[in-house]
Design a protein around this motif. Structure first.
Motif, PDB file in Angstrom:
ATOM      1  N   ALA A  43      27.184 -28.529  12.602  1.00 35.32           N
ATOM      2  CA  ALA A  43      26.117 -29.546  12.587  1.00 35.32           C
ATOM      3  C   ALA A  43      26.169 -30.403  13.858  1.00 35.32           C
ATOM      4  CB  ALA A  43      26.241 -30.417  11.333  1.00 35.32           C
ATOM      5  N   ILE A  44      27.375 -30.675  14.344  1.00 42.46           N
ATOM      6  CA  ILE A  44      27.505 -31.450  15.596  1.00 42.46           C
ATOM      7  C   ILE A  44      26.975 -30.615  16.769  1.00 42.46           C
ATOM      8  CG2 ILE A  44      29.143 -32.494  17.216  1.00 42.46           C
ATOM      9  CD1 ILE A  44      30.920 -33.102  14.686  1.00 42.46           C
ATOM     10  N   ALA A  45      27.320 -29.327  16.782  1.00 33.34           N
ATOM     11  CA  ALA A  45      26.796 -28.450  17.851  1.00 33.34           C
ATOM     12  C   ALA A  45      25.268 -28.439  17.825  1.00 33.34           C
ATOM     13  CB  ALA A  45      27.356 -27.035  17.692  1.00 33.34           C
ATOM     14  N   ARG A  46      24.688 -28.364  16.627  1.00 35.74           N
ATOM     15  CA  ARG A  46      23.227 -28.397  16.504  1.00 35.74           C
ATOM     16  C   ARG A  46      22.674 -29.729  17.019  1.00 35.74           C
ATOM     17  NH1 ARG A  46      21.093 -28.347  10.534  1.00 35.74           N
ATOM     18  NH2 ARG A  46      22.254 -30.314  10.717  1.00 35.74           N
ATOM     19  N   ALA A  47      23.393 -30.811  16.758  1.00 37.51           N
ATOM     20  CA  ALA A  47      22.910 -32.135  17.180  1.00 37.51           C
ATOM     21  C   ALA A  47      22.943 -32.311  18.698  1.00 37.51           C
ATOM     22  CB  ALA A  47      23.738 -33.231  16.504  1.00 37.51           C
ATOM     23  N   ILE A  48      23.879 -31.629  19.380  1.00 43.26           N
ATOM     24  CA  ILE A  48      24.010 -31.858  20.826  1.00 43.26           C
ATOM     25  C   ILE A  48      23.383 -30.751  21.671  1.00 43.26           C
ATOM     26  CG2 ILE A  48      26.113 -33.239  20.577  1.00 43.26           C
ATOM     27  CD1 ILE A  48      27.656 -30.733  21.638  1.00 43.26           C
ATOM     28  N   VAL A  49      22.916 -29.671  21.027  1.00 43.98           N
ATOM     29  CA  VAL A  49      22.459 -28.511  21.811  1.00 43.98           C
ATOM     30  C   VAL A  49      21.246 -28.854  22.685  1.00 43.98           C
ATOM     31  CG1 VAL A  49      20.879 -27.470  20.098  1.00 43.98           C
ATOM     32  CG2 VAL A  49      22.185 -25.992  21.673  1.00 43.98           C
ATOM     33  N   GLY A  50      20.448 -29.818  22.248  1.00 49.31           N
ATOM     34  CA  GLY A  50      19.277 -30.228  23.027  1.00 49.31           C
ATOM     35  C   GLY A  50      19.602 -31.280  24.070  1.00 49.31           C
ATOM     36  N   GLN A  51      20.879 -31.528  24.317  1.00 49.49           N
ATOM     37  CA  GLN A  51      21.351 -32.499  25.295  1.00 49.49           C
ATOM     38  C   GLN A  51      20.746 -33.890  25.094  1.00 49.49           C
ATOM     39  OE1 GLN A  51      20.383 -30.017  28.745  1.00 49.49           O
ATOM     40  NE2 GLN A  51      22.568 -29.637  28.986  1.00 49.49           N
ATOM     41  N   PRO A  52      20.954 -34.463  23.894  1.00 46.82           N
ATOM     42  CA  PRO A  52      20.429 -35.808  23.635  1.00 46.82           C
ATOM     43  C   PRO A  52      21.227 -36.861  24.393  1.00 46.82           C
ATOM     44  CG  PRO A  52      21.894 -35.169  21.859  1.00 46.82           C
ATOM     45  CD  PRO A  52      21.784 -33.967  22.786  1.00 46.82           C
ATOM     46  N   ARG A  53      20.651 -38.052  24.556  1.00 46.14           N
ATOM     47  CA  ARG A  53      21.390 -39.168  25.138  1.00 46.14           C
ATOM     48  C   ARG A  53      22.261 -39.834  24.084  1.00 46.14           C
ATOM     49  NH1 ARG A  53      17.796 -41.088  29.356  1.00 46.14           N
ATOM     50  NH2 ARG A  53      19.078 -42.905  29.786  1.00 46.14           N
ATOM     51  N   VAL A  54      21.818 -39.774  22.818  1.00 44.83           N
ATOM     52  CA  VAL A  54      22.505 -40.491  21.745  1.00 44.83           C
ATOM     53  C   VAL A  54      22.769 -39.565  20.563  1.00 44.83           C
ATOM     54  CG1 VAL A  54      22.441 -42.561  20.297  1.00 44.83           C
ATOM     55  CG2 VAL A  54      20.997 -42.437  22.314  1.00 44.83           C
ATOM     56  N   LEU A  55      23.973 -39.660  20.027  1.00 40.20           N
ATOM     57  CA  LEU A  55      24.321 -38.951  18.804  1.00 40.20           C
ATOM     58  C   LEU A  55      24.467 -39.995  17.703  1.00 40.20           C
ATOM     59  CD1 LEU A  55      25.211 -36.201  17.558  1.00 40.20           C
ATOM     60  CD2 LEU A  55      27.543 -36.818  18.169  1.00 40.20           C
ATOM     61  N   LEU A  56      23.688 -39.844  16.623  1.00 43.19           N
ATOM     62  CA  LEU A  56      23.763 -40.779  15.500  1.00 43.19           C
ATOM     63  C   LEU A  56      24.372 -40.061  14.308  1.00 43.19           C
ATOM     64  CD1 LEU A  56      20.259 -42.509  15.611  1.00 43.19           C
ATOM     65  CD2 LEU A  56      22.407 -43.210  16.695  1.00 43.19           C
ATOM     66  N   ALA A  57      25.341 -40.686  13.681  1.00 46.43           N
ATOM     67  CA  ALA A  57      26.048 -40.030  12.587  1.00 46.43           C
ATOM     68  C   ALA A  57      26.147 -40.971  11.389  1.00 46.43           C
ATOM     69  CB  ALA A  57      27.436 -39.603  13.051  1.00 46.43           C
ATOM     70  N   ASP A  58      25.652 -40.536  10.238  1.00 45.28           N
ATOM     71  CA  ASP A  58      25.683 -41.334   9.014  1.00 45.28           C
ATOM     72  C   ASP A  58      26.812 -40.817   8.129  1.00 45.28           C
ATOM     73  OD1 ASP A  58      25.138 -43.078   6.978  1.00 45.28           O
ATOM     74  OD2 ASP A  58      23.030 -42.526   6.762  1.00 45.28           O
ATOM     75  N   GLU A  59      27.904 -41.545   8.034  1.00 43.79           N
ATOM     76  CA  GLU A  59      29.089 -41.142   7.265  1.00 43.79           C
ATOM     77  C   GLU A  59      29.509 -39.700   7.583  1.00 43.79           C
ATOM     78  OE1 GLU A  59      30.842 -43.124   5.417  1.00 43.79           O
ATOM     79  OE2 GLU A  59      29.539 -44.738   4.719  1.00 43.79           O
ATOM     80  N   PRO A  60      29.772 -39.395   8.866  1.00 43.61           N
ATOM     81  CA  PRO A  60      30.035 -38.006   9.256  1.00 43.61           C
ATOM     82  C   PRO A  60      31.293 -37.408   8.630  1.00 43.61           C
ATOM     83  CG  PRO A  60      30.608 -39.497  11.049  1.00 43.61           C
ATOM     84  CD  PRO A  60      29.878 -40.318  10.007  1.00 43.61           C
ATOM     85  N   THR A  61      32.219 -38.271   8.171  1.00 44.59           N
ATOM     86  CA  THR A  61      33.462 -37.758   7.574  1.00 44.59           C
ATOM     87  C   THR A  61      33.494 -37.995   6.069  1.00 44.59           C
ATOM     88  OG1 THR A  61      34.635 -39.848   7.932  1.00 44.59           O
ATOM     89  CG2 THR A  61      34.688 -38.260   9.733  1.00 44.59           C
ATOM     90  N   GLY A  62      32.382 -38.473   5.522  1.00 47.24           N
ATOM     91  CA  GLY A  62      32.348 -38.880   4.115  1.00 47.24           C
ATOM     92  C   GLY A  62      32.621 -37.756   3.135  1.00 47.24           C
ATOM     93  N   ALA A  63      32.334 -36.508   3.535  1.00 48.89           N
ATOM     94  CA  ALA A  63      32.536 -35.376   2.627  1.00 48.89           C
ATOM     95  C   ALA A  63      33.819 -34.604   2.961  1.00 48.89           C
ATOM     96  CB  ALA A  63      31.327 -34.440   2.692  1.00 48.89           C
ATOM     97  N   LEU A  64      34.651 -35.166   3.845  1.00 44.12           N
ATOM     98  CA  LEU A  64      35.809 -34.415   4.344  1.00 44.12           C
ATOM     99  C   LEU A  64      37.112 -35.131   3.989  1.00 44.12           C
ATOM    100  CD1 LEU A  64      34.325 -33.743   7.902  1.00 44.12           C
ATOM    101  CD2 LEU A  64      34.295 -32.190   5.939  1.00 44.12           C
TER     102      LEU A  64
END
Ligand code: ADP
Ligand code: ADP
Length: 229
Positions: free
Chosen positions: A153-174
């Motif tokens: 999911a992180i790879a999908r979020a950065i593949v378009g080379q965004p300036r900002v990565l926003l994460a809502d409880e990214p470790t909440g299920a881990l």
């Protein structure tokens, strides 16, 4: 100029007679290259704030500028363009498509942009490599662990080379060890690629991977904590 600048942002939800002021007069600036954590109790306005920062929602009043562009009066389609160009999203529950392998999931945002197959593949493989999953591109989500799914999911979020990565409880299920591995990836993306990161978490040890913690309370920024190293 700050990358993200929120000035006197208020967000009021109205349901019939009930009026909830989820954010009250928020002022904050986030600079390019920052790694920010937002903490606060349930109901303090964290998701509302992240949704506004991510252009998924609009403030009731106040101004919001991304990279110098005022967004609060934009129509939905221009807002979607800004979102697609500048912002990548990571969620607690991964949101991968179960019938597509890891690489095809990562290619999706590029398909929406109309990018050709060969370039798409090249970029998806590179993004998977940057989260340590270069060898897992042809696994389905169900064949991956939770931590690996979040890395896809992180790879999908950065593949378009965004300036900002926003994460809502990214470790909440881990579990906590896997959560720390995800934070190590965020730190690497932040330091090596210069991606600005804004994450919401209720876990103190996860928040401390950021350089600065915004503590929200009842829709207001109660305290800004600089994380010493
Ligand atoms: P957090 O993410 O910190 O738990 P939220 O941003 O989800 O907080 O919620 C802030 C406040 O706004 C809460 O009182 C919540 O009940 C309310 N709220 C959130 N979303 C809505 C909505 N769509 N309609 C009405 N009230 C909402
Ligand atoms: P949960 O795991 O509690 O379901 P998520 O982290 O999945 O929460 O989602 C957080 C917020 O992001 C929710 O308010 C949800 O509506 C929104 N959301 C989830 N997926 C998407 C998406 N693909 N695009 C835009 N918003 C989304």
């Amino acid at each position: 100029m700050s990358l993200l600048e929120l000035t006197q942002i208020t967000r009021i939800y109205k349901n019939g007679q009930i009026r909830i002021e989820a954010l009250k007069d928020i002022n904050l600036k986030i600079e390019e290259g920052d790694f920010i954590s937002i903490m606060g109790p349930s109901g303090s306005g964290k998701s509302t704030l992240l949704n506004i920062i991510g252009c998924l929602d609009r403030p009731t009043s106040g101004t919001y500028e991304i990279a110098g562009t005022r967004i609060e009066k934009m129509n939905d389609s221009r807002l979607a363009d800004i979102r697609n160009q500048l912002i990548g999203f990571v969620f607690q529950s991964f949101h991968l498509l179960p019938d597509l392998d890891a690489q095809a999931n990562v290619e999706l945002p590029l398909i929406y942009r109309g990018m050709g197959g060969r370039e798409r593949q090249r970029r998806a493989i590179k993004a998977l490599e940057s989260v340590g999953l270069g060898e897992r591109g042809h696994h389905l989500p169900s064949q991956l662990s939770g931590g690996e799914q979040q890395r896809v999911a992180i790879a999908r979020a950065i593949v378009g080379q965004p300036r900002v990565l926003l994460a809502d409880e990214p470790t909440g299920a881990l579990d906590s060890k896997t959560g720390e591995n995800i934070m190590a990836i965020f730190q690497k993306l932040n330091r090596e690629l210069g991606i600005t990161i804004v994450q919401v978490t209720h876990e103190e040890n996860i928040a401390r991977y950021g350089q600065r913690i915004f503590h929200l309370l009842d829709g207001e920024i109660d305290r800004i904590e600089e994380v010493g190293r």
